[in-house]
Enzyme design. Structure first.
Site, PDB file in Angstrom:
ATOM      1  N   PHE A 232      89.484 -10.666 -40.106  1.00 40.16           N
ATOM      2  CA  PHE A 232      89.618 -12.068 -40.046  1.00 40.16           C
ATOM      3  C   PHE A 232      90.356 -12.606 -39.281  1.00 40.16           C
ATOM      4  CE2 PHE A 232      89.564 -15.864 -42.910  1.00 40.16           C
ATOM      5  CZ  PHE A 232      87.996 -15.918 -43.038  1.00 40.16           C
ATOM      6  N   GLY A 233      89.816 -12.210 -37.684  1.00 38.66           N
ATOM      7  CA  GLY A 233      90.479 -13.022 -36.690  1.00 38.66           C
ATOM      8  C   GLY A 233      89.692 -14.429 -36.162  1.00 38.66           C
ATOM      9  N   ARG A 234      89.813 -14.528 -34.906  1.00 39.06           N
ATOM     10  CA  ARG A 234      88.843 -15.920 -34.635  1.00 39.06           C
ATOM     11  C   ARG A 234      87.528 -15.712 -34.790  1.00 39.06           C
ATOM     12  NH1 ARG A 234      92.486 -14.920 -30.128  1.00 39.06           N
ATOM     13  NH2 ARG A 234      91.052 -13.313 -29.409  1.00 39.06           N
ATOM     14  N   ILE A 235      86.773 -14.582 -34.325  1.00 39.18           N
ATOM     15  CA  ILE A 235      85.469 -14.470 -34.512  1.00 39.18           C
ATOM     16  C   ILE A 235      84.801 -14.454 -35.974  1.00 39.18           C
ATOM     17  CG2 ILE A 235      83.512 -12.854 -34.326  1.00 39.18           C
ATOM     18  CD1 ILE A 235      84.905 -11.809 -31.539  1.00 39.18           C
TER      19      ILE A 235
ATOM     20  N   THR B 247      79.133  -6.137 -34.914  1.00 39.47           N
ATOM     21  CA  THR B 247      79.175  -6.461 -33.633  1.00 39.47           C
ATOM     22  C   THR B 247      80.630  -6.276 -33.058  1.00 39.47           C
ATOM     23  OG1 THR B 247      79.950  -8.734 -34.280  1.00 39.47           O
ATOM     24  CG2 THR B 247      77.568  -8.563 -33.868  1.00 39.47           C
TER      25      THR B 247
ATOM     26  N   ARG C  38      82.877  -2.834 -32.681  1.00 42.70           N
ATOM     27  CA  ARG C  38      82.703  -1.571 -31.863  1.00 42.70           C
ATOM     28  C   ARG C  38      82.059  -0.467 -32.582  1.00 42.70           C
ATOM     29  NH1 ARG C  38      83.547  -4.365 -28.218  1.00 42.70           N
ATOM     30  NH2 ARG C  38      85.225  -4.390 -26.489  1.00 42.70           N
TER      31      ARG C  38
ATOM     32  N   GLU D 180      77.889   4.646 -27.166  1.00 43.14           N
ATOM     33  CA  GLU D 180      77.239   3.599 -26.359  1.00 43.14           C
ATOM     34  C   GLU D 180      76.971   4.144 -24.563  1.00 43.14           C
ATOM     35  OE1 GLU D 180      78.779  -0.205 -27.973  1.00 43.14           O
ATOM     36  OE2 GLU D 180      78.171  -0.948 -26.091  1.00 43.14           O
TER      37      GLU D 180
ATOM     38  N   HIS E 107      74.481  -4.560 -27.044  1.00 40.72           N
ATOM     39  CA  HIS E 107      76.016  -4.984 -26.925  1.00 40.72           C
ATOM     40  C   HIS E 107      75.867  -6.415 -26.044  1.00 40.72           C
ATOM     41  CE1 HIS E 107      80.325  -3.717 -26.606  1.00 40.72           C
ATOM     42  NE2 HIS E 107      80.313  -5.017 -26.692  1.00 40.72           N
ATOM     43  N   ILE E 108      75.045  -7.393 -26.618  1.00 43.25           N
ATOM     44  CA  ILE E 108      74.825  -8.586 -26.348  1.00 43.25           C
ATOM     45  C   ILE E 108      75.460  -9.626 -26.868  1.00 43.25           C
ATOM     46  CG2 ILE E 108      72.764  -8.030 -24.874  1.00 43.25           C
ATOM     47  CD1 ILE E 108      71.311  -9.507 -27.214  1.00 43.25           C
TER      48      ILE E 108
HETATM   49  C1  DGY Z   1      84.334  -8.008 -25.602  1.00 38.73           C
HETATM   50  O1  DGY Z   1      84.571  -8.691 -24.871  1.00 38.73           O
HETATM   51  O2  DGY Z   1      85.235  -6.933 -25.983  1.00 38.73           O
HETATM   52  C2  DGY Z   1      82.846  -7.629 -25.970  1.00 38.73           C
HETATM   53  O3  DGY Z   1      82.673  -6.365 -26.510  1.00 38.73           O
HETATM   54  C3  DGY Z   1      81.938  -7.649 -24.769  1.00 38.73           C
HETATM   55  O4  DGY Z   1      81.895  -8.751 -24.279  1.00 38.73           O
END
Ligand code: DGY
Length: 320
Positions: free
Chosen positions: A153-156, A235, A237, A266, A284-285
């Site tokens: 539960f960080g920024r993203i 999204t 790792r 990957e 990985h977009i």
């Molecule tokens: C990151 O910045 O760690 C992403 O996985 C790639 O932009």
């Protein structure tokens, strides 16, 4: 002073570096550098700007005898041996905060696309199968009001939580292995154990770092705790998820679907995943908004300028 930039990055970054005539830029284009090329490139470099596929291991770091900085063009830095760099007195920097919205939006998009079976339905139309309207095809869950479990539960994670709660009135559960009772802004979320999160969530979205503790956190045992109609989104790792176990889960309906932007090895993808209709795969977009990638370039080169030109520590120093 030489700066190796291992891949073509948005040119705002290059333009910033070009303002300093004392910097000699070695900018590479095309596919990622082979290990030998990377070693050769860093051997006379004062700083190197690396991207996710560059594996900056002991051999690469040891070759950089003049190296002062490894500037990651990413938030994640699990592709760099940060401890070894530290032992050699080499700074490692990253680009935190630049891709929060981009990654959260991609996770949201995957969640919606998996739930509403957008890719399967697109293929159905393209393949000429759409002959008449059918009340029973491509059924998926209503997303409004569902429970979203966020791991990390960080920024993203918090940004995704706000989008899901404000837009879809979702209940938010979270786990965060680093901090108990995290400060959260603009979202009403409940911290629970991993087991409870997996058991109660309709969607589980991963936003943790890859560490010894999080590697294979999603495995056969934890997948079996999930609801059979739940969706898993990654999204973060790839190695956070045991891919072979996930293929079993998707085939045997332990979970209903998955959306993956990152993979265990990957860019290789588990061959069984490629055959399954209930998983959506992207290369990985998640950070690939124009805005985020431009900001990443600016931040990565600001670290180079700080170290090589201003003789300071990097602004976003990760191996203190
Ligand atoms: C990151 O910045 O760690 C992403 O996985 C790639 O932009």
């Amino acid at each position: 002073m030489k700066v190796l930039i291992t891949r073509d990055i948005p040119h705002n970054g290059i333009a910033k570096l070009k303002q300093f005539p004392e910097l000699e830029l070695d900018t590479r284009t095309g596919p990622p550098l082979a290990k030998e090329e990377l070693i050769k490139g860093v051997s006379d470099a004062d700083a190197v700007l690396v991207v996710i596929p560059d594996k900056v291991d002991k051999d690469v770091i040891a070759a950089g005898t003049k190296l002062k900085l490894i500037a990651c063009y990413s938030v994640g830095y699990d592709h760099v041996d940060t401890d070894y760099a530290k032992s050699k007195g080499i700074f490692v920097s990253n680009t935190p905060g630049d891709l929060t919205e981009a990654v959260a939006e991609h996770a949201f998009a995957l969640m919606m696309a998996v739930g509403r079976r957008i890719v399967e339905a697109d293929f159905f139309v393209r393949d000429g199968h759409y002959k008449y309207w059918d009340p029973l095809i491509f059924l998926g869950p209503k997303m409004m009001g569902k429970t979203l479990g966020i791991v990390g539960f960080g920024r993203i994670g918090q940004h995704l939580a706000r989008m899901a709660q404000n837009g879809l009135h979702m209940d938010i559960l979270y786990t965060d292995i680093r901090k108990a009772g995290k400060e959260t802004s603009g979202v009403n979320a409940t911290q629970v154990s991993m087991e409870e999160l997996l058991a109660r969530s309709d969607i589980v979205s991963l936003h943790c770092n890859l560490t010894e503790e999080t590697k294979y956190m999603i495995n056969a045992n934890t997948l079996k705790l999930m609801k059979p109609y739940a969706i898993l989104i990654n999204t973060a790792r790839g190695p956070v998820v045991h891919e072979a176990a996930l293929t079993e889960a998707l085939k045997n309906n332990w979970v209903a679907g998955a959306g993956l932007d990152v993979f265990e090895n990957e860019p290789k993808v588990h061959p069984e995943l490629l055959k399954l209709p209930n998983v959506i795969l992207t290369p990985h977009i998640a950070s690939a908004t124009r805005e985020a990638r431009i900001q990443m370039a600016g931040m990565a080169v600001d670290n180079v300028i700080e170290v090589l030109i201003k003789n300071n520590q990097p602004l976003n120093w990760v191996n203190k």
